[in-house]
Write a protein that holds these residues in place. Structure first.
Motif, PDB file in Angstrom:
ATOM      1  N   SER A  61       0.850  -1.180   0.000  1.00  0.00           N
ATOM      2  CA  SER A  61       0.000   0.000   0.000  1.00  0.00           C
ATOM      3  C   SER A  61       0.889   1.234   0.000  1.00  0.00           C
ATOM      4  N   SER A  62       1.138   1.760  -1.204  1.00  0.00           N
ATOM      5  CA  SER A  62       2.063   2.873  -1.379  1.00  0.00           C
ATOM      6  C   SER A  62       1.798   3.520  -2.721  1.00  0.00           C
ATOM      7  N   VAL A  63       2.195   4.760  -2.842  1.00  0.00           N
ATOM      8  CA  VAL A  63       2.103   5.428  -4.147  1.00  0.00           C
ATOM      9  C   VAL A  63       3.303   5.050  -5.011  1.00  0.00           C
ATOM     10  N   THR A  64       4.484   5.120  -4.405  1.00  0.00           N
ATOM     11  CA  THR A  64       5.704   4.831  -5.159  1.00  0.00           C
ATOM     12  C   THR A  64       5.969   3.336  -5.223  1.00  0.00           C
ATOM     13  N   CYS A  65       6.873   2.946  -6.105  1.00  0.00           N
ATOM     14  CA  CYS A  65       7.100   1.529  -6.360  1.00  0.00           C
ATOM     15  C   CYS A  65       8.566   1.217  -6.583  1.00  0.00           C
ATOM     16  N   PRO A  66       9.395   1.415  -5.597  1.00  0.00           N
ATOM     17  CA  PRO A  66      10.809   1.083  -5.786  1.00  0.00           C
ATOM     18  C   PRO A  66      10.978  -0.391  -6.100  1.00  0.00           C
ATOM     19  N   LEU A  67      12.045  -0.669  -6.830  1.00  0.00           N
ATOM     20  CA  LEU A  67      12.233  -2.036  -7.311  1.00  0.00           C
ATOM     21  C   LEU A  67      13.207  -2.799  -6.418  1.00  0.00           C
ATOM     22  N   PHE A  68      12.898  -2.843  -5.127  1.00  0.00           N
ATOM     23  CA  PHE A  68      13.663  -3.718  -4.251  1.00  0.00           C
ATOM     24  C   PHE A  68      12.706  -4.471  -3.350  1.00  0.00           C
ATOM     25  N   GLU A  69      13.037  -5.724  -3.100  1.00  0.00           N
ATOM     26  CA  GLU A  69      12.050  -6.634  -2.525  1.00  0.00           C
ATOM     27  C   GLU A  69      11.678  -6.296  -1.091  1.00  0.00           C
ATOM     28  N   SER A  70      12.577  -5.712  -0.318  1.00  0.00           N
ATOM     29  CA  SER A  70      12.244  -5.459   1.085  1.00  0.00           C
ATOM     30  C   SER A  70      11.140  -4.414   1.240  1.00  0.00           C
ATOM     31  N   PHE A  71      10.857  -3.685   0.174  1.00  0.00           N
ATOM     32  CA  PHE A  71       9.811  -2.662   0.227  1.00  0.00           C
ATOM     33  C   PHE A  71       8.413  -3.269   0.277  1.00  0.00           C
TER      34      PHE A  71
END
Length: 123
Positions: free
Chosen positions: A99-109
């Motif tokens: 549940s977030s607006v941004t979408c970084p490409l690392f799995e721990s997120f």
């Protein structure tokens, strides 16, 4: 309870295409950041592509121009269209969401994960 399920993996020849699908119960993709990750045998899981809540995609360099991430809000389904597949693309592909607006490409997120679908690419 959230459950994420991937499908669409299989065996394909190099140069071929596959489309992976991801559905979830307990959340709706259109208000989550979503991503696809993959893990080859003996390697760490890596980010492939992600899509922020506003529909903006991110791709890792090795798949740019070949893979397309998309989201069907009406059917609450996430897709990964993979063209011009290479043997290096093989692995288990995972769908993830947070549940977030941004979408970084690392799995721990990411909070929610599926069990994965296997992609095999023959040379």
């Amino acid at each position: 309870q959230v459950q994420v399920v991937e499908s669409g993996g299989g065996l394909v020849q190099a140069g071929g295409s596959l489309r992976l699908s991801c559905t979830a119960s307990g959340l709706t993709f259109d208000n989550h950041a979503v991503g696809w990750f993959r893990q080859a045998p003996g390697k760490e899981r890596e980010g492939v592509s992600s899509l922020d809540r506003n529909g903006r995609p991110i791709y890792t360099g090795s798949v740019k121009g070949r893979f397309t991430i998309s989201r069907d809000n009406a059917n609450d389904t996430l897709y990964l269209r993979m063209n011009s597949l290479k043997p290096d693309d093989a692995g288990t592909y995972y769908c993830a969401a947070r549940s977030s607006v941004t979408c970084p490409l690392f799995e721990s997120f990411y909070t929610y994960w599926g069990q994965g679908t296997q992609v095999t690419v023959s040379s």
